[in-house]
Design a protein around this motif. Structure first.
Motif: not given
Length: 398
Positions: A81-87, A106-121
């Motif tokens: 239920s949680e996907l962490s892809l930080r850094h 249909l499974y992931i409820k918590r998504l962690d994308l901290r510090d990934n250089g996403l920027c506006g795009a």
């Protein structure tokens, strides 16, 4: 013999092509099946495992299309239920590669994308996912420098998707332009309950924009605005918004510049607000005068349970005024009053004891109270081997 061999090879090639075509058709069919909104439908058909395999296949194909290296953790995700892809340095392209998988997941409820250089795009790509996915409820996009453009896209998605209840946007370079988008979002009835805007650059103008919106907000129960630049008229306007708000329970405005005028406005807000339970005002340049005005609100407030006002230059006089205000409120709900890192004298310690007599459930955290735990006076020979007082203080939990 060459003729039959050539014919046999041709037949084998045709069989492989047919098998590949069939496999692609099965994948496409499974993809369409997995994008259905009902998780129950997958389990009813006994294809729970197939759904996971298809998601991995879709992700790999998407990574190839966007020329990015797949994140192995997502391939091992299964039905967690949680996907962490930080850094991970995903960048905008990495999020675009994730998009097709996350949209139909249909499974992931918590998504962690901290510090990934996403920027506006990258934020815009994820916003497109949130417009369609009805499962994800907790998103961490901290430290991605999404800016005002990325925030605008996310606010649009949150306005359309009631499933998202918690959003962390700390450290994203958000300024007063971004405050306009936040204010528009706060004026809407959404599913958002917890919003973290810490470590941004929201200034006094942003406070003037956010204050009226906070007054009208009917959803947020937790708001973190610590480590911003709220001060002056902006701090006062924000406090007036808090005064009218009837939903917020937890507010962190620590490490801003509310000062005495802001503390006075918070005191006025506490007179009227009967919902707020936790307030952190640590390190806000509040002096004795501000503490006195803040205390006027504490004399009548009946809901606040936790107040943190440590690391403010209120001195002993401000410390005493706060304690006297609380002592005068027999209906106070305070359970924790943090006044640590403030210079005090023995009078403050005596007054704290008298307050505890009236409100035995209140824990007053301060520096001077720790002296009760110091060892009693020692003989000269004992003193030589005993640890120093400063050593005891540094070893004690804050």
């Amino acid at each position: 013999m060459k003729g039959p061999d050539k014919e046999s090879t041709k037949n084998e090639d045709q069989e492989r092509e047919a098998a590949a075509t069939a496999s692609q058709a099965e994948t496409l069919e499974a993809k369409n099946f997995c994008t259905a909104d009902s998780h129950v439908a997958l389990e009813a058909e006994g294809t729970h495992g197939l759904g996971e395999q298809v998601m991995a296949t879709l992700y790999l194909e998407s990574c190839q299309a966007h020329s990015v290296v797949p994140a192995s953790r997502l391939l091992r995700q299964g039905s967690a239920s949680e996907l962490s892809l930080r850094h991970r340095g995903l960048g905008p392209q990495g999020v675009r590669a994730l998009a097709s998988t996350l949209t139909s997941n249909l499974y992931i409820k918590r998504l962690d994308l901290r510090d990934n250089g996403l920027c506006g795009a990258g934020a815009e790509a994820l916003a497109n996912v949130l417009c369609k996915n009805s499962i994800i409820s907790d998103v961490d996009l901290s430290e991605n420098q999404i800016g005002a453009a990325g925030l605008r896209a996310l606010c649009t998605a949150l306005a359309l998707n009631p499933a998202v209840q918690k959003m962390q946007l700390g450290g994203n370079g958000l300024e007063e332009k971004a405050a306009q988008h936040l204010a528009s979002l706060l004026l809407l009835h959404t599913g958002l309950r917890s919003l973290d805007l810490s470590y941004n650059q929201l200034n006094d103008l942003a406070g003037e924009i956010l204050g009226p919106a906070l007054a009208e907000n009917t959803g947020l129960t937790e708001l973190n605005l610590s480590w911003n630049h709220l001060r002056g008229p902006g701090a006062v306007a924000f406090a007036k918004g808090l005064e009218a708000n009837i939903f917020l329970k937890v507010l962190d405005i620590s490490h801003n510049g509310f000062g005495d005028s802001g503390a006075s406005a918070i005191g006025e807000a506490l007179k009227a607000n009967n919902v707020l339970e936790e307030l952190n005002m640590r390190n806000n340049r509040i002096s004795m005068a501000g503490a006195l005005r803040l205390g006027l609100g504490l004399q009548v407030n009946q809901t606040l349970r936790i107040l943190i006002i440590s690391k403010n230059p209120i001195r002993s006089e401000g410390y005493v005024s706060l304690l006297k205000s609380i002592r005068n409120n027999r209906s106070s709900a305070l359970e924790l009053l943090d006044l640590s890192d403030i210079q005090v004298n023995r009078e403050c310690d005596d007054l704290a004891n008298s307050v505890n007599t009236i409100l035995p459930g209140l824990c007053i955290k301060n520096n001077i109270s720790r002296r009760k735990d110091w060892p009693s006076a020692s003989t000269p020979s004992q003193t030589a081997s005993a640890p120093s007082a400063s050593g005891l203080i540094s070893s004690m939990p804050l």
